[in-house]
Design an enzyme around this catalytic site. Structure first.
Site, PDB file in Angstrom:
ATOM      1  CB  SER A 215      -0.897   0.097   1.106  1.00  0.00           C
ATOM      2  OG  SER A 215      -2.056   0.815   1.044  1.00  0.00           O
TER       3      SER A 215
ATOM      4  CD  GLU B  82      -5.735  -3.842  -4.291  1.00  0.00           C
ATOM      5  OE1 GLU B  82      -5.047  -2.917  -3.635  1.00  0.00           O
ATOM      6  OE2 GLU B  82      -5.158  -4.825  -4.393  1.00  0.00           O
TER       7      GLU B  82
END
Length: 318
Positions: A155, A249
């Site tokens: 991330s 996502e």
């Protein structure tokens, strides 16, 4: 246990984890909740992660920077991984990522070093990047050659890993042997189409929270500055790069656009898309087969990069 029952249990575990994330993370970690409380929630969620057996954890300091090392029982000599945790640059630590990190150490045989880099909003850009650089330089000072260091992250940590590699290149410092980026967040302007298109399907990321995290981390720096958003940097001259991303996502397009831009710049790219999976699903290693398989694919990528290094050395020697 028969394969049929194993498959059924995996389906139940996937269903449970997907909905637990939607309830405990996506609904609680939002822009309205103070960052201090968000950090407490994330610390609590981390307790359900499974630590890999046979891995020793050690804490130490690099100057003012706290670091945790995950050391497998039989480590590969002379190699290490620098791992940069995610959390929108505002949350997370070496402790919240022990599950993923210890499984990486066990699978790869590498010592995995995780710095507790400074977080926003208290410490906006470039504090996190400076801390990551300090940790990388400390590994070099230990006598580990740059090609024997891999830099990984998930991330925001994936974006930080890429921005660190770019800084090393631009400052003519030794480059790592490989980059491993898990659901990397590389565009703080959030211009990818998936950021809007997949908001309902993403069980983990709250779009408002990601937007707020970008603002807090960038501070007075423009969101499209390549130091904050390495997607917009010139990407040539980087080491081989593995990118793993789930199809469900909101940062899916960050991974796809990064792979395309890096490949165009001449970087060796392995983009691995996991259908039906969510942001940083690898954190469920030890619980989900797909998470274990993803980590095994990271291990295969690293071994191929080591083999390539040996072949390059042999060619130079001849």
């Amino acid at each position: 246990m028969s394969s049929k029952w194993h498959h059924r249990l995996q389906s139940i575990a996937t269903f449970f984890l997907r909905n637990a994330l939607r309830l405990l993370f996506k609904s609680l970690i939002g822009p309205a909740l103070p960052v201090a409380w968000q950090r407490r929630v994330v610390n609590g969620i981390a307790l359900i992660k499974k630590i890999a057996p046979g891995v020793t954890l050690r804490r130490y300091q690099i100057g003012d920077l706290a670091v945790e090392s995950a050391l497998p029982a039989s480590p590969v000599a002379g190699k290490a991984m620098l791992y940069l945790h995610g959390g929108a640059y505002c949350l997370g630590s070496s402790r919240t990522h022990r599950g993923l990190v210890t499984h990486l150490a066990a699978a790869t045989g590498l010592e995995v070093v995780v710095p507790d880099y400074r977080l926003a909003p208290e410490h906006p850009f470039p504090a996190a990047q400076n801390d990551a650089l300090s940790c990388y330089q400390a590994l070099l000072a230990r006598g580990i050659a740059a090609p024997d260091i891999s830099i990984a992250g998930d991330s925001a940590g994936g974006g930080l890993a890429l921005s660190l590699a770019l800084r090393l290149r631009d400052e003519k410092l030794p480059q790592p042997g490989a980059l491993l980026l898990i659901s990397p967040w590389v565009d703080l302007t959030l211009s990818g189409a998936s950021f809007i298109a997949l908001q309902a399907r993403d069980p983990m990321l709250n779009a408002g929270w990601v937007t707020k995290g970008a603002q807090l981390y960038a501070g007075v720096t423009s969101l499209d500055d390549p130091g904050c958003s390495p997607l917009f940097a010139e990407l040539s001259g980087l080491p081989a790069m593995l990118i793993q991303v789930g199809s469900e996502e909101i940062l899916f397009d960050d991974a796809q656009r990064l792979a395309q831009r890096a490949r165009t710049a001449g970087v060796s790219i392995d983009l691995q898309i996991f259908q039906g999976m969510w942001h940083v699903f690898q954190a469920h290693a030890g619980m989900l087969d797909v998470s274990d398989a993803a980590i095994e694919r990271m291990t295969d990528f690293l071994r191929m990069s080591w083999s390539s290094d040996r072949n390059d050395s042999a060619a130079i020697g001849s």
